[in-house]
Design an enzyme around this catalytic site. Structure first.
Site, PDB file in Angstrom:
ATOM      1  N   THR A 181      79.828 -31.486 -28.379  1.00 57.07           N
ATOM      2  CA  THR A 181      81.066 -32.009 -27.812  1.00 57.07           C
ATOM      3  C   THR A 181      81.745 -32.914 -28.819  1.00 57.07           C
ATOM      4  O   THR A 181      81.075 -33.538 -29.649  1.00 57.07           O
ATOM      5  CB  THR A 181      80.827 -32.775 -26.495  1.00 57.07           C
ATOM      6  OG1 THR A 181      82.082 -33.211 -25.978  1.00 57.07           O
ATOM      7  CG2 THR A 181      79.940 -33.987 -26.684  1.00 57.07           C
ATOM      8  N   ASP A 240      80.298 -27.158 -19.827  1.00 62.66           N
ATOM      9  CA  ASP A 240      81.683 -26.885 -19.477  1.00 62.66           C
ATOM     10  C   ASP A 240      81.805 -27.152 -17.990  1.00 62.66           C
ATOM     11  O   ASP A 240      80.898 -26.821 -17.218  1.00 62.66           O
ATOM     12  CB  ASP A 240      82.076 -25.445 -19.802  1.00 62.66           C
ATOM     13  CG  ASP A 240      83.589 -25.312 -19.875  1.00 62.66           C
ATOM     14  OD1 ASP A 240      84.198 -25.941 -20.744  1.00 62.66           O
ATOM     15  OD2 ASP A 240      84.167 -24.596 -19.033  1.00 62.66           O
ATOM     16  N   TYR A 275      89.658 -35.929 -12.432  1.00 63.89           N
ATOM     17  CA  TYR A 275      90.061 -35.784 -11.024  1.00 63.89           C
ATOM     18  C   TYR A 275      89.230 -36.669 -10.075  1.00 63.89           C
ATOM     19  O   TYR A 275      89.342 -36.531  -8.855  1.00 63.89           O
ATOM     20  CB  TYR A 275      89.914 -34.318 -10.606  1.00 63.89           C
ATOM     21  CG  TYR A 275      90.781 -33.372 -11.408  1.00 63.89           C
ATOM     22  CD1 TYR A 275      92.086 -33.105 -11.025  1.00 63.89           C
ATOM     23  CD2 TYR A 275      90.298 -32.745 -12.554  1.00 63.89           C
ATOM     24  CE1 TYR A 275      92.892 -32.235 -11.764  1.00 63.89           C
ATOM     25  CE2 TYR A 275      91.094 -31.874 -13.303  1.00 63.89           C
ATOM     26  CZ  TYR A 275      92.387 -31.632 -12.898  1.00 63.89           C
ATOM     27  OH  TYR A 275      93.181 -30.775 -13.630  1.00 63.89           O
TER      28      TYR A 275
HETATM   29  P1  IMP Z   1      85.819 -29.371 -20.311  1.00 62.45           P
HETATM   30  O1  IMP Z   1      85.797 -30.466 -21.315  1.00 62.45           O
HETATM   31  O2  IMP Z   1      86.403 -28.091 -20.789  1.00 62.45           O
HETATM   32  O3  IMP Z   1      84.473 -29.176 -19.665  1.00 62.45           O
HETATM   33  O4  IMP Z   1      86.849 -29.868 -19.190  1.00 62.45           O
HETATM   34  C1  IMP Z   1      86.404 -30.425 -18.039  1.00 62.45           C
HETATM   35  C2  IMP Z   1      87.592 -30.974 -17.257  1.00 62.45           C
HETATM   36  O5  IMP Z   1      87.273 -30.856 -15.869  1.00 62.45           O
HETATM   37  C3  IMP Z   1      87.796 -32.449 -17.505  1.00 62.45           C
HETATM   38  O6  IMP Z   1      88.787 -32.687 -18.432  1.00 62.45           O
HETATM   39  C4  IMP Z   1      88.197 -32.954 -16.136  1.00 62.45           C
HETATM   40  O7  IMP Z   1      89.541 -32.684 -15.969  1.00 62.45           O
HETATM   41  C5  IMP Z   1      87.486 -32.049 -15.178  1.00 62.45           C
HETATM   42  N1  IMP Z   1      86.201 -32.647 -14.797  1.00 62.45           N
HETATM   43  C6  IMP Z   1      84.967 -32.177 -15.131  1.00 62.45           C
HETATM   44  N2  IMP Z   1      84.006 -32.975 -14.632  1.00 62.45           N
HETATM   45  C7  IMP Z   1      84.647 -33.966 -13.997  1.00 62.45           C
HETATM   46  C8  IMP Z   1      84.191 -35.118 -13.293  1.00 62.45           C
HETATM   47  O8  IMP Z   1      82.985 -35.415 -13.171  1.00 62.45           O
HETATM   48  N3  IMP Z   1      85.141 -35.897 -12.768  1.00 62.45           N
HETATM   49  C9  IMP Z   1      86.457 -35.637 -12.880  1.00 62.45           C
HETATM   50  N4  IMP Z   1      86.946 -34.598 -13.537  1.00 62.45           N
HETATM   51  C10 IMP Z   1      86.044 -33.757 -14.092  1.00 62.45           C
END
Ligand code: IMP
Length: 211
Positions: free
Chosen positions: A13, A74, A162
């Site tokens: 990440t 993800d 969120y």
């Molecule tokens: P990733 O970095 O592609 O996994 O994007 C995940 C996105 O999902 C984040 O930017 C948040 O918008 C949303 N998200 C994932 N996990 C959470 C959480 O625990 N709380 C709030 N939003 C979340």
């Protein structure tokens, strides 16, 4: 056959928040973690059509580039009344300025347009897919979710994304009103409530040994 994680692990990440959380989760297992960002690895494009596919893309890219096992996640929010949107596009809905109030407002507008005003019509869940990939091509994958209801207006200033709009089932406070230990902490400190904590527990069962 499941494979155990030993020695050094790359956390695939470039997000400092996720890195800190993953390091906290791995610490009790004595795993030394270094991030893809710290190693200067490029961020792959997330072209998958599922959480699991995107976690795998990130983990495999980091394992191949570093020659070490790599761990990626993800995640996102799926709203039932919106046919699972924003789903794998959860981060994208906030735009380049990462404006999650705007993203939550967009969801609320769509819910109102669909007449989703009562809690039973406002069901949503967060999903977390985790993948550990080894340079020889072996992968371990798990996925978990936490179910809840979307509230409006958003409540609380803790957490990220969120969180303020999400009320987990069986609780009176949104993720935005909970401490990080309450939301993500594993027993005995926390409830292991969040999608990421639940997925991590599954991963630990197959890949990690407590010190
Ligand atoms: P990733 O970095 O592609 O996994 O994007 C995940 C996105 O999902 C984040 O930017 C948040 O918008 C949303 N998200 C994932 N996990 C959470 C959480 O625990 N709380 C709030 N939003 C979340």
């Amino acid at each position: 056959m499941h494979r155990r994680i030993t020695g050094q692990l790359v956390i695939a990440t470039h997000n400092p928040g996720k890195l800190a959380e993953m390091r906290e989760l791995l610490a009790p297992y004595g795993i030394a973690a270094i991030s893809a960002g710290e190693l200067g690895l490029a961020e792959p494009e997330e072209t998958g059509d599922s959480f699991q596919a995107n976690a795998r893309i990130k983990a495999v890219a980091a394992a191949n580039a570093s020659g070490l096992p790599a761990f990626a996640d993800d995640s996102g929010l799926c709203v039932d009344a919106l046919d699972g949107a924003p789903g794998i596009h959860s981060a994208r809905w906030a735009g380049p300025s990462k404006d999650f109030l705007a993203a939550m407002t967009r969801i609320e507008r769509l819910l109102q347009e669909r007449g989703a005003t009562t809690p039973d019509k406002r069901k949503a869940h967060f999903v977390s897919a985790l993948c550990v990939a080894w340079p020889d091509g072996h992968v371990e994958e798990v996925e978990a979710r936490v179910d809840g209801t979307l509230v409006w207006p958003p409540r609380g200033t803790a957490g990220f994304g969120y969180d303020p709009a999400f009320l987990p089932d069986g609780h009176q406070r949104t993720f935005g009103e909970m401490t990080s230990i309450e939301k993500h902490g594993l027993p005995p400190l926390g409830l292991g409530l969040s999608h990421r904590a639940r997925a991590f527990v599954k991963l630990a069962e197959i890949c990690l040994e407590p010190r």
